[in-house]
Design an enzyme around this catalytic site. Structure first.
Site, PDB file in Angstrom:
ATOM      1  N   LYS A   1      36.747  41.738  42.005  1.00 48.19           N
ATOM      2  CA  LYS A   1      36.229  41.623  40.629  1.00 48.19           C
ATOM      3  C   LYS A   1      34.828  42.220  40.534  1.00 48.19           C
ATOM      4  CE  LYS A   1      39.099  37.638  39.872  1.00 48.19           C
ATOM      5  NZ  LYS A   1      39.197  36.216  40.188  1.00 48.19           N
TER       6      LYS A   1
ATOM      7  N   GLN B   1      35.909  30.476  40.163  1.00 46.84           N
ATOM      8  CA  GLN B   1      37.033  30.871  41.014  1.00 46.84           C
ATOM      9  C   GLN B   1      37.852  29.659  41.463  1.00 46.84           C
ATOM     10  OE1 GLN B   1      37.818  34.058  41.558  1.00 46.84           O
ATOM     11  NE2 GLN B   1      39.484  33.699  42.980  1.00 46.84           N
TER      12      GLN B   1
ATOM     13  N   ASP C   1      38.511  33.562  31.960  1.00 43.99           N
ATOM     14  CA  ASP C   1      39.826  33.199  32.494  1.00 43.99           C
ATOM     15  C   ASP C   1      40.808  32.738  31.420  1.00 43.99           C
ATOM     16  OD1 ASP C   1      40.207  33.551  35.269  1.00 43.99           O
ATOM     17  OD2 ASP C   1      38.760  31.968  35.689  1.00 43.99           O
TER      18      ASP C   1
HETATM   19  N1  GUN Z   1      42.004  32.504  41.869  1.00 45.93           N
HETATM   20  C1  GUN Z   1      42.934  33.470  42.036  1.00 45.93           C
HETATM   21  N2  GUN Z   1      43.013  34.251  40.948  1.00 45.93           N
HETATM   22  C2  GUN Z   1      42.113  33.766  40.058  1.00 45.93           C
HETATM   23  C3  GUN Z   1      41.729  34.130  38.735  1.00 45.93           C
HETATM   24  O1  GUN Z   1      42.243  35.079  38.123  1.00 45.93           O
HETATM   25  N3  GUN Z   1      40.766  33.362  38.159  1.00 45.93           N
HETATM   26  C4  GUN Z   1      40.205  32.300  38.789  1.00 45.93           C
HETATM   27  N4  GUN Z   1      39.285  31.597  38.141  1.00 45.93           N
HETATM   28  N5  GUN Z   1      40.538  31.927  40.015  1.00 45.93           N
HETATM   29  C5  GUN Z   1      41.482  32.653  40.650  1.00 45.93           C
END
Ligand code: GUN
Length: 287
Positions: free
Chosen positions: A56, A100, A123
């Site tokens: 990311k 996350q 998210d």
């Molecule tokens: N853990 C794995 N994929 C994601 C995601 O897209 N967002 C978040 N917040 N945690 C994750």
């Protein structure tokens, strides 16, 4: 299709669509006065989370967005995390917040997502956004959900009237995905750890979306001929990165299978960036 005849399984990749989305977002950002800024919060040291976060951060760089990573120790309390989220909610330089997952067990996921400013909710998991999705408003929904829907579209599959089985019931994937699939008039079954026999359901499915945390758990004998398989799993094994579907045994039976790695993963990152741009535009409107 004649039953028993080997099907040529089409492997659907997500990288090129992800590249197109990121380039498009980059162009929009270049036209803005200020680049958007994403704040990522990591609690603990989950190794898979570290890899996802790196992807990311790299995507932010590529599109010309700013980013910051805030790390809290595994032992951080809910209070510590809420205090950090509150600071990020109030910080005018921050456009998007991503906490996350997974979080350590002592932290309540739902309370965390209730505390994020819904206009900075990259998210799409804040109560207001997930609630809006339930009412059919998909303005801000999880990137993984968008990636799955896009992949199914890429395979040329219409969701209306299809039997869909989702093997995952998390707030990040299974639940919001079920909502979006229902909106598109699919018949949706959600399987989870207490499902007695997953294969009873998967064998009937036109489309299976799986994210179980277990490499190669869905075998060829568990899927219907001509089905579309969307792999949301990605695990490091001695044989390299693999997903939930056992590629060898589903090949020749499924019509479509998403690539791992290089399928849902890059698309999810791209849609996260799209959500960030959306949040940045909301922040601008609020000024
Ligand atoms: N853990 C794995 N994929 C994601 C995601 O897209 N967002 C978040 N917040 N945690 C994750």
């Amino acid at each position: 299709m004649v039953k028993g005849m080997a099907v040529k399984t089409k492997i659907i990749e997500g990288r090129s669509m992800a590249d197109d989305i990121l380039s498009d977002i980059g162009r929009h950002i270049a036209e803005r006065e200020l680049p958007p800024k994403l704040a990522i919060v990591l609690v603990g040291k989950d190794p898979a989370s570290k890899i996802f976060i790196e992807q990311k951060l790299k995507a932010c760089k590529r599109i010309g967005a700013k980013s910051e990573l805030r790390e809290l120790s595994e032992n951080a309390t809910e209070k510590d995390l809420f205090a950090l989220i509150e600071r990020l909610n109030d910080d005018k330089s921050v456009d998007g917040i991503l906490v996350q997952l997974p979080l350590p067990k002592h932290i309540d996921e739902a309370s965390v997502f209730s505390s994020i400013d819904p206009t900075k909710d990259v998210d799409g998991l804040a109560v207001m956004n997930i609630g809006s999705a339930l009412h059919g408003d998909e303005t801000l929904i999880p990137a993984t959900v968008q990636a799955v829907i896009a992949m199914i579209g890429m395979a040329g599959i219409e969701l209306g009237g299809k039997e869909v089985v989702i093997v995952n019931r998390s707030s990040l994937v299974g639940k919001p995905l079920a909502i979006s699939m229902l909106k598109r008039s699919a018949t949706v079954t959600v399987c989870h750890t207490k499902t007695m026999d997953i294969s009873v359901h998967t064998k009937m499915a036109d489309i299976i979306v799986s994210a179980t945390g277990q490499a190669g758990i869905i075998k060829g004998c568990m899927v219907k001929e001509g089905s579309t398989l969307i792999d949301v799993g990605c695990y490091k094994t001695p044989d390299g990165m693999v997903g939930d579907f056992d590629v060898e045994s589903v090949s020749g039976k499924a019509a479509n299978l998403t690539k791992v790695p290089g399928g849902i993963g890059p698309l999810t990152v791209a849609f996260t960036m799209k959500n960030l741009l959306y949040c940045a535009n909301l922040q601008e409107e609020e000024e």
